[in-house]
Design a protein around this motif. Structure first.
Motif, PDB file in Angstrom:
ATOM      1  N   CYS A  34     -38.623   7.665 -41.135  1.00  0.00           N
ATOM      2  CA  CYS A  34     -38.851   6.704 -40.064  1.00  0.00           C
ATOM      3  C   CYS A  34     -37.846   6.957 -38.943  1.00  0.00           C
ATOM      4  CB  CYS A  34     -38.674   5.297 -40.637  1.00  0.00           C
ATOM      5  SG  CYS A  34     -38.786   3.965 -39.432  1.00  0.00           S
ATOM      6  N   ASN A  35     -38.296   6.775 -37.716  1.00  0.00           N
ATOM      7  CA  ASN A  35     -37.429   6.961 -36.548  1.00  0.00           C
ATOM      8  C   ASN A  35     -37.654   5.819 -35.566  1.00  0.00           C
ATOM      9  OD1 ASN A  35     -37.777   8.212 -33.493  1.00  0.00           O
ATOM     10  ND2 ASN A  35     -35.865   8.805 -34.482  1.00  0.00           N
ATOM     11  N   ALA A  36     -36.594   5.372 -34.935  1.00  0.00           N
ATOM     12  CA  ALA A  36     -36.731   4.317 -33.932  1.00  0.00           C
ATOM     13  C   ALA A  36     -35.707   4.517 -32.820  1.00  0.00           C
ATOM     14  CB  ALA A  36     -36.546   2.952 -34.574  1.00  0.00           C
ATOM     15  N   ASP A  37     -36.143   4.335 -31.593  1.00  0.00           N
ATOM     16  CA  ASP A  37     -35.262   4.391 -30.422  1.00  0.00           C
ATOM     17  C   ASP A  37     -34.795   2.969 -30.135  1.00  0.00           C
ATOM     18  OD1 ASP A  37     -37.266   6.919 -28.724  1.00  0.00           O
ATOM     19  OD2 ASP A  37     -35.723   7.090 -30.266  1.00  0.00           O
ATOM     20  N   ILE A  38     -33.540   2.700 -30.438  1.00  0.00           N
ATOM     21  CA  ILE A  38     -33.034   1.329 -30.467  1.00  0.00           C
ATOM     22  C   ILE A  38     -32.014   1.096 -29.364  1.00  0.00           C
ATOM     23  CG2 ILE A  38     -31.635  -0.268 -31.847  1.00  0.00           C
ATOM     24  CD1 ILE A  38     -33.130   0.798 -34.305  1.00  0.00           C
ATOM     25  N   ILE A  39     -32.161  -0.038 -28.693  1.00  0.00           N
ATOM     26  CA  ILE A  39     -31.130  -0.526 -27.791  1.00  0.00           C
ATOM     27  C   ILE A  39     -30.332  -1.573 -28.572  1.00  0.00           C
ATOM     28  CG2 ILE A  39     -30.600  -1.601 -25.586  1.00  0.00           C
ATOM     29  CD1 ILE A  39     -32.045   1.087 -25.367  1.00  0.00           C
ATOM     30  N   LYS A  40     -29.056  -1.293 -28.777  1.00  0.00           N
ATOM     31  CA  LYS A  40     -28.236  -2.191 -29.579  1.00  0.00           C
ATOM     32  C   LYS A  40     -27.737  -3.363 -28.745  1.00  0.00           C
ATOM     33  CE  LYS A  40     -25.648   1.230 -31.152  1.00  0.00           C
ATOM     34  NZ  LYS A  40     -24.663   1.951 -32.002  1.00  0.00           N
ATOM     35  N   ASP A  41     -27.175  -4.354 -29.420  1.00  0.00           N
ATOM     36  CA  ASP A  41     -26.720  -5.568 -28.747  1.00  0.00           C
ATOM     37  C   ASP A  41     -25.799  -5.280 -27.582  1.00  0.00           C
ATOM     38  OD1 ASP A  41     -26.618  -8.050 -31.439  1.00  0.00           O
ATOM     39  OD2 ASP A  41     -28.200  -7.340 -30.116  1.00  0.00           O
ATOM     40  N   GLY A  42     -24.964  -4.268 -27.718  1.00  0.00           N
ATOM     41  CA  GLY A  42     -24.032  -3.935 -26.653  1.00  0.00           C
ATOM     42  C   GLY A  42     -24.654  -3.161 -25.509  1.00  0.00           C
ATOM     43  N   GLY A  43     -25.941  -2.860 -25.616  1.00  0.00           N
ATOM     44  CA  GLY A  43     -26.631  -2.152 -24.555  1.00  0.00           C
ATOM     45  C   GLY A  43     -26.699  -0.660 -24.726  1.00  0.00           C
ATOM     46  N   THR A  44     -26.097  -0.145 -25.768  1.00  0.00           N
ATOM     47  CA  THR A  44     -26.127   1.297 -25.979  1.00  0.00           C
ATOM     48  C   THR A  44     -27.394   1.714 -26.699  1.00  0.00           C
ATOM     49  OG1 THR A  44     -24.883   1.056 -28.038  1.00  0.00           O
ATOM     50  CG2 THR A  44     -23.630   1.511 -26.033  1.00  0.00           C
ATOM     51  N   PHE A  45     -27.800   2.965 -26.455  1.00  0.00           N
ATOM     52  CA  PHE A  45     -29.004   3.503 -27.054  1.00  0.00           C
ATOM     53  C   PHE A  45     -28.649   4.317 -28.297  1.00  0.00           C
ATOM     54  CE2 PHE A  45     -33.131   5.435 -27.339  1.00  0.00           C
ATOM     55  CZ  PHE A  45     -32.895   6.732 -27.767  1.00  0.00           C
ATOM     56  N   GLU A  46     -29.486   4.207 -29.316  1.00  0.00           N
ATOM     57  CA  GLU A  46     -29.289   5.022 -30.513  1.00  0.00           C
ATOM     58  C   GLU A  46     -30.646   5.417 -31.070  1.00  0.00           C
ATOM     59  OE1 GLU A  46     -26.630   3.443 -33.413  1.00  0.00           O
ATOM     60  OE2 GLU A  46     -27.228   4.864 -34.964  1.00  0.00           O
ATOM     61  N   ALA A  47     -30.804   6.705 -31.315  1.00  0.00           N
ATOM     62  CA  ALA A  47     -31.992   7.199 -32.017  1.00  0.00           C
ATOM     63  C   ALA A  47     -31.683   7.160 -33.504  1.00  0.00           C
ATOM     64  CB  ALA A  47     -32.327   8.604 -31.559  1.00  0.00           C
ATOM     65  N   CYS A  48     -32.307   6.237 -34.201  1.00  0.00           N
ATOM     66  CA  CYS A  48     -31.978   5.989 -35.605  1.00  0.00           C
ATOM     67  C   CYS A  48     -33.003   6.636 -36.540  1.00  0.00           C
ATOM     68  CB  CYS A  48     -31.946   4.494 -35.874  1.00  0.00           C
ATOM     69  SG  CYS A  48     -30.683   3.632 -34.953  1.00  0.00           S
ATOM     70  N   TRP A  49     -32.518   7.037 -37.688  1.00  0.00           N
ATOM     71  CA  TRP A  49     -33.347   7.637 -38.723  1.00  0.00           C
ATOM     72  C   TRP A  49     -33.137   6.939 -40.051  1.00  0.00           C
ATOM     73  CZ3 TRP A  49     -36.829  11.524 -37.742  1.00  0.00           C
ATOM     74  CH2 TRP A  49     -36.700  12.177 -36.523  1.00  0.00           C
ATOM     75  N   GLY A  50     -34.222   6.800 -40.801  1.00  0.00           N
ATOM     76  CA  GLY A  50     -34.102   6.353 -42.168  1.00  0.00           C
ATOM     77  C   GLY A  50     -33.712   7.504 -43.066  1.00  0.00           C
ATOM     78  N   LYS A  51     -33.510   7.193 -44.358  1.00  0.00           N
ATOM     79  CA  LYS A  51     -33.088   8.230 -45.303  1.00  0.00           C
ATOM     80  C   LYS A  51     -34.264   9.020 -45.856  1.00  0.00           C
ATOM     81  CE  LYS A  51     -28.809   5.927 -46.629  1.00  0.00           C
ATOM     82  NZ  LYS A  51     -27.989   5.377 -47.739  1.00  0.00           N
ATOM     83  N   GLY A  52     -35.458   8.533 -45.640  1.00  0.00           N
ATOM     84  CA  GLY A  52     -36.645   9.255 -46.071  1.00  0.00           C
ATOM     85  C   GLY A  52     -37.251   8.714 -47.349  1.00  0.00           C
ATOM     86  N   THR A  53     -38.554   8.910 -47.462  1.00  0.00           N
ATOM     87  CA  THR A  53     -39.264   8.542 -48.680  1.00  0.00           C
ATOM     88  C   THR A  53     -40.210   9.694 -49.035  1.00  0.00           C
ATOM     89  OG1 THR A  53     -40.621   6.835 -49.749  1.00  0.00           O
ATOM     90  CG2 THR A  53     -41.118   7.300 -47.444  1.00  0.00           C
ATOM     91  N   LEU A  54     -40.230  10.050 -50.313  1.00  0.00           N
ATOM     92  CA  LEU A  54     -40.962  11.223 -50.751  1.00  0.00           C
ATOM     93  C   LEU A  54     -42.425  10.896 -51.045  1.00  0.00           C
ATOM     94  CD1 LEU A  54     -40.986  14.211 -51.679  1.00  0.00           C
ATOM     95  CD2 LEU A  54     -40.242  13.402 -53.935  1.00  0.00           C
ATOM     96  N   VAL A  55     -43.307  11.712 -50.478  1.00  0.00           N
ATOM     97  CA  VAL A  55     -44.737  11.614 -50.760  1.00  0.00           C
ATOM     98  C   VAL A  55     -45.175  12.928 -51.411  1.00  0.00           C
ATOM     99  CG1 VAL A  55     -47.044  11.471 -49.752  1.00  0.00           C
ATOM    100  CG2 VAL A  55     -45.191  10.012 -48.877  1.00  0.00           C
ATOM    101  N   ILE A  56     -45.768  12.808 -52.588  1.00  0.00           N
ATOM    102  CA  ILE A  56     -46.280  13.983 -53.299  1.00  0.00           C
ATOM    103  C   ILE A  56     -47.772  13.812 -53.513  1.00  0.00           C
ATOM    104  CG2 ILE A  56     -46.170  15.360 -55.405  1.00  0.00           C
ATOM    105  CD1 ILE A  56     -43.277  14.429 -55.743  1.00  0.00           C
ATOM    106  N   VAL A  57     -48.528  14.765 -53.011  1.00  0.00           N
ATOM    107  CA  VAL A  57     -49.979  14.738 -53.182  1.00  0.00           C
ATOM    108  C   VAL A  57     -50.333  15.843 -54.171  1.00  0.00           C
ATOM    109  CG1 VAL A  57     -52.225  14.794 -52.074  1.00  0.00           C
ATOM    110  CG2 VAL A  57     -50.220  13.941 -50.817  1.00  0.00           C
ATOM    111  N   SER A  58     -50.746  15.423 -55.352  1.00  0.00           N
ATOM    112  CA  SER A  58     -51.001  16.390 -56.415  1.00  0.00           C
ATOM    113  C   SER A  58     -51.933  15.796 -57.448  1.00  0.00           C
ATOM    114  CB  SER A  58     -49.683  16.785 -57.084  1.00  0.00           C
ATOM    115  OG  SER A  58     -49.909  17.647 -58.186  1.00  0.00           O
ATOM    116  N   SER A  59     -52.718  16.650 -58.048  1.00  0.00           N
ATOM    117  CA  SER A  59     -53.596  16.206 -59.135  1.00  0.00           C
ATOM    118  C   SER A  59     -52.929  16.460 -60.488  1.00  0.00           C
ATOM    119  CB  SER A  59     -54.946  16.919 -59.057  1.00  0.00           C
ATOM    120  OG  SER A  59     -54.767  18.319 -59.030  1.00  0.00           O
TER     121      SER A  59
END
Length: 120
Positions: free
Chosen positions: A95-120
Motif C-alpha cells: 500500500c502507498n499513500a501521499d500524505i500531508i502530515k499535521d505539520g504540513g510536511t509531505f511524506e510518501a508512505c509505504w506499508g510493509k506488504g502483504t503476500l498474495v499467492i495464486v496457486s492450485s
C-alpha cells in the motif's frame, strides 16, 4: 508518526478472488493519492492501481477489468478487490499513500506488504 497497515493477503486458487485493505493512521492532515504496488520474486516493484482523493483511478494493463481500487476518505482506507486471479499475480502487495502530515510536511508512505499467492 504515520503508518500504513495492509491486510487480506493469502493463498488463493487461479480464478479466485481476494480483497486487500490498507488503513492509514497517525498525525495526518490529509491524504492525496493512494495506491497499490506489487513485487514478484526476482522482479522490480510495479504499479497495480492508484486512486486520487476525488476517486479517479488508473490501473496497470495487466489487471484492468479484474482488479478494482476504492477508498474511504473518512476512514483513511484504500482497498483492492482482485478477481479472476492468475498465477502471475503472485507477489507481495504494498500500500502507498501521499500524505500531508499535521505539520504540513509531505511524506510518501509505504506499508510493509502483504503476500498474495495464486496457486492450485
Amino acid at each position: 508518526q504515520v503508518q500504513l497497515v495492509e491486510s487480506g493477503g493469502g493463498l488463493v486458487q487461479p480464478g479466485g478472488s481476494l480483497r486487500l485493505s490498507c488503513a492509514a493512521s497517525g498525525r495526518i492532515f490529509s491524504i492525496n493519492d493512494m495506491g497499490w504496488y506489487r513485487q514478484a520474486p526476482g522482479k522490480e516493484r510495479e504499479l497495480v492501481a492508484r486512486i486520487t482523493s476525488g476517486g479517479s483511478t488508473n490501473y496497470a494493463d495487466s489487471v484492468k477489468g479484474r482488479f478494482t481500487i476504492s477508498r474511504d476518505n473518512a476512514k483513511r482506507t484504500v482497498s483492492l478487490q482482485m478477481n479472476n486471479l492468475k498465477r502471475e499475480d503472485t507477489a507481495v502487495y504494498y500500500c502507498n499513500a501521499d500524505i500531508i502530515k499535521d505539520g504540513g510536511t509531505f511524506e510518501a508512505c509505504w506499508g510493509k506488504g502483504t503476500l498474495v499467492i495464486v496457486s492450485s
